[in-house]
Structures are given as structure tokens and as C-alpha cells.
Design a protein around this motif. Sequence first.
Motif, mmCIF file in Angstrom:
data_model
loop_
_atom_site.group_PDB
_atom_site.id
_atom_site.type_symbol
_atom_site.label_atom_id
_atom_site.label_comp_id
_atom_site.label_asym_id
_atom_site.label_seq_id
_atom_site.Cartn_x
_atom_site.Cartn_y
_atom_site.Cartn_z
ATOM 1 N N LEU A 20 -13.688 4.355 7.523
ATOM 2 C CA LEU A 20 -14.140 5.557 6.566
ATOM 3 C C LEU A 20 -13.407 5.514 5.143
ATOM 4 N N ALA A 21 -12.311 4.779 5.081
ATOM 5 C CA ALA A 21 -11.652 4.956 3.817
ATOM 6 C C ALA A 21 -11.139 3.742 3.166
ATOM 7 N N LEU A 22 -11.133 2.459 3.743
ATOM 8 C CA LEU A 22 -10.362 1.664 2.854
ATOM 9 C C LEU A 22 -11.359 0.687 2.177
ATOM 10 N N GLY A 23 -12.427 1.230 1.945
ATOM 11 C CA GLY A 23 -13.365 0.554 0.874
ATOM 12 C C GLY A 23 -12.726 0.771 -0.525
ATOM 13 N N LEU A 24 -11.592 1.497 -0.722
ATOM 14 C CA LEU A 24 -10.980 1.674 -1.745
ATOM 15 C C LEU A 24 -9.904 0.542 -2.189
ATOM 16 N N ALA A 25 -9.750 -0.310 -1.052
ATOM 17 C CA ALA A 25 -8.816 -1.434 -1.345
ATOM 18 C C ALA A 25 -9.193 -2.381 -2.422
ATOM 19 N N GLY A 26 -10.398 -2.215 -3.042
ATOM 20 C CA GLY A 26 -10.674 -3.253 -4.187
ATOM 21 C C GLY A 26 -12.253 -3.071 -4.280
ATOM 22 N N CYS A 27 -12.434 -3.887 -5.580
ATOM 23 C CA CYS A 27 -13.856 -3.801 -5.708
ATOM 24 C C CYS A 27 -14.551 -4.601 -5.014
ATOM 25 N N ALA A 28 -15.949 -4.756 -5.118
ATOM 26 C CA ALA A 28 -16.832 -5.584 -4.354
ATOM 27 C C ALA A 28 -16.420 -7.199 -4.420
ATOM 28 N N GLY A 29 -16.066 -7.351 -2.973
ATOM 29 C CA GLY A 29 -15.642 -8.937 -2.751
ATOM 30 C C GLY A 29 -14.643 -9.178 -3.533
ATOM 31 N N LYS A 30 -13.782 -8.582 -3.944
ATOM 32 C CA LYS A 30 -12.293 -8.906 -4.743
ATOM 33 C C LYS A 30 -11.133 -8.471 -4.120
ATOM 34 N N GLY A 31 -10.437 -7.722 -4.686
ATOM 35 C CA GLY A 31 -9.093 -7.173 -4.092
ATOM 36 C C GLY A 31 -7.938 -7.240 -5.183
ATOM 37 N N PRO A 32 -6.728 -6.944 -5.178
ATOM 38 C CA PRO A 32 -5.910 -7.176 -5.987
ATOM 39 C C PRO A 32 -5.535 -8.571 -6.677
ATOM 40 N N THR A 33 -5.030 -8.741 -7.899
ATOM 41 C CA THR A 33 -4.744 -10.040 -8.465
ATOM 42 C C THR A 33 -3.356 -10.426 -8.563
ATOM 43 N N LEU A 34 -3.172 -11.631 -8.127
ATOM 44 C CA LEU A 34 -1.423 -11.834 -7.886
ATOM 45 C C LEU A 34 -0.933 -12.283 -9.239
ATOM 46 N N GLY A 35 0.185 -11.727 -9.573
ATOM 47 C CA GLY A 35 0.798 -11.458 -10.735
ATOM 48 C C GLY A 35 1.062 -13.057 -11.132
ATOM 49 N N ARG A 36 0.936 -13.389 -12.575
ATOM 50 C CA ARG A 36 1.350 -14.916 -12.752
ATOM 51 C C ARG A 36 2.669 -15.305 -12.560
ATOM 52 N N THR A 37 3.472 -14.452 -12.875
ATOM 53 C CA THR A 37 4.927 -14.526 -12.635
ATOM 54 C C THR A 37 5.603 -13.698 -11.595
ATOM 55 N N GLN A 38 6.450 -14.162 -10.744
ATOM 56 C CA GLN A 38 7.081 -13.183 -9.681
ATOM 57 C C GLN A 38 8.160 -12.258 -10.416
ATOM 58 N N SER A 39 7.986 -11.108 -10.319
ATOM 59 C CA SER A 39 8.916 -10.192 -10.848
ATOM 60 C C SER A 39 10.180 -10.127 -9.851
ATOM 61 N N PRO A 40 11.234 -9.465 -10.320
ATOM 62 C CA PRO A 40 12.571 -9.729 -9.576
ATOM 63 C C PRO A 40 12.394 -8.712 -8.324
ATOM 64 N N ASP A 41 11.698 -7.343 -8.394
ATOM 65 C CA ASP A 41 11.589 -6.545 -7.506
ATOM 66 C C ASP A 41 10.387 -7.028 -6.564
ATOM 67 N N ALA A 42 9.776 -8.082 -6.540
ATOM 68 C CA ALA A 42 8.333 -8.653 -5.578
ATOM 69 C C ALA A 42 9.047 -8.831 -4.152
ATOM 70 N N PRO A 43 10.224 -9.321 -3.999
ATOM 71 C CA PRO A 43 10.424 -9.573 -2.372
ATOM 72 C C PRO A 43 10.925 -8.278 -1.914
ATOM 73 N N ALA A 44 11.492 -7.262 -2.754
ATOM 74 C CA ALA A 44 11.712 -5.865 -2.086
ATOM 75 C C ALA A 44 10.392 -5.306 -1.782
ATOM 76 N N LEU A 45 9.438 -5.319 -2.710
ATOM 77 C CA LEU A 45 8.208 -4.578 -2.440
ATOM 78 C C LEU A 45 7.388 -5.313 -1.396
ATOM 79 N N TYR A 46 7.597 -6.371 -1.434
ATOM 80 C CA TYR A 46 6.898 -7.068 -0.095
ATOM 81 C C TYR A 46 7.424 -6.384 1.331
ATOM 82 N N ALA A 47 8.608 -6.364 1.302
ATOM 83 C CA ALA A 47 9.332 -6.026 2.524
ATOM 84 C C ALA A 47 8.961 -4.638 2.811
ATOM 85 N N GLN A 48 8.929 -3.819 1.701
ATOM 86 C CA GLN A 48 8.468 -2.384 1.925
ATOM 87 C C GLN A 48 6.981 -2.558 2.424
ATOM 88 N N ALA A 49 5.882 -3.146 1.891
ATOM 89 C CA ALA A 49 4.717 -2.971 2.396
ATOM 90 C C ALA A 49 4.746 -3.590 3.954
#
Length: 292
Positions: A20-49
Motif C-alpha cells: 500500500l505504501a512503500l512506493g515512496l521509497a524511491g522514484c521509478a526503478g531507482k532508490g537512494p544514492t550512496l554518498g560519495r564519501t562516508q560521513s562520521p555518523d554513517a555507522p551509527a545511522l546504519y545501526a539505527q536503521a
Amino acid sequence: MFTFKIPVIRHFLLILALSLALGLAGCAGKGPTLGRTQSPDAPALYAQAKDLYGKAYDEADVNIAVAAYEKAIRAGSPEAACDLAQLYLNGYASVTPGKDETAQQAADKAAFRLFLQAAKAGYAPAQYETAVMYAEARGVDRNMAEARAWLLKSGEAGYAGAQAKLGDAYNSDCGCGPDCDCGASCCFGLPRDYDKSVYWYERLAANSDKSAAAQGRSKLAALYTEGNGKSPDYAQAAKLLQDAAGQGDENAQVELAFMYFRGRGVPHDYEKAVSMHEDLLERHGENAYGYN
């Protein structure tokens, strides 16, 4: 590589919510883009997810978890990219299909896009998954040259799954040639090569993951036992099986029992062989290995 375990009722509710709802996860056939450089808080954000997804129960929870994965991905977490890619492939997260494509095709494309981004960032598990996607033509046209290139990168980087697959591929003989279309479960178009198979099984046997290393020793022992055009080395095979069996590798325990029964590489010891088989039967049941 990644496993997501959801109780049956929660699984049904999640699939219903996602439809019903997760079509909002990204536009057609795509999704989020991985950041070119990893920020210091990336590991914590991943653990939270991961934590949010593990606790997700209803539609709102799932949306929040997926959004958290996307945030971690934009922060440059290749682990988050691989996790969300697996969610796409398994139907636990979705993207909006484009014109003339199914929901699964859109999910495959989005997953491949994330795997490839993480692979280019040097993340070995993603390099392996990218190789598999190219070989199986999921989300991308089949390209065995690209599949082989990414598989080799992953293996050289030390990823156990790729090392095992390379050892298996060089030990197989699918006969399809370099452009084979057998898929990732076959030989990746690699020619049969005993020495290269030994090399990759040795790399696997030296892997820092103890379970993977035991598997590598077991596979290497089988290669030495078979010989594949060379004289079998039963003594070396038995030594490897003893090491792997000591680490709890059940296949190695089975094969070592037969080595004692046949007296290959170890002294013939019928009583020891029977004792090992009885122990396996007690732990796994009479149908586990075809014993009677």
C-alpha cells in the motif's frame, strides 16, 4: 549474505503495508544514492536503521526503517546500501515501477544500482552481489565479463563467499565458454583449472571467518582427494579434514569418518569410523547423510 527473519503474522502485515505504501521509497526503478564519501555518523545511522527494521511491526514502522536506511545510504554507508538492496529483492521494500515494467523488475534495478554503488566504493560483499546480479541478469543485462571482474575483486578483497565461488567455478566444467548463461550457480564462464581452484580454496581456508575457513579446508581436502588429473594426496586431505572437523564443519566430519574407514591418509580404524558415524547419527538423525 543477509538474512531477515520476520514472524509469520508480522511478515503478512508488513507485505500488506508495503503493497500500500512503500512506493515512496524511491522514484521509478531507482532508490537512494550512496554518498560519495562516508560521513562520521554513517555507522551509527546504519545501526539505527537495522534496529528500527528489526523492531518494525506495522506500516508506519516499516516506512520509518526504510527512511532510516536511505539516510544511512546518503551518509555513505555501503552496508546500508546492501541491506536495502536485499530488502528490495525480497519484497520488503519497494520502488515505483516505471512504464512497462513489473514491480520485481523495478526492485531488481534498484537493488543492482545500490549494489554497484557500494561495490565501486570498495565494499567486498557488494562486489560479490554485483557479480551475481550480472551473472543472473537481475536488474541489468547479463555480462559475464563484468561478473567475473567483480567476483575476482571481491575474492581478492577477502570476502569468503566470493572465494568459495571462485574455487567452485575453477573446479567445475560447465562447458559454456566465457559467455556462459548458466547463471551465478555455475562457473561464471571460467575454465576448469585445478591450480586456481586450489589457490582460491587456500585463500578461503585462511579466511579470518572461522566457519568460512573450515569450509575452505573441507573443499580443499575434497580437491586433494579427487586429484582432478593429478595424483590424489590423501595425507594432506586427511590433515585438512581433521582441522575442519575440529572447527565443527559437519561435511568434514563425515568425510574424515570415511577416510578412517578406508584407511586413506590416516591409519585404517574401523572402530573410530563407526564411532564418528554414530555421533553424527545421534546429532542429526538417520536421514541426515543417507546412513542406514
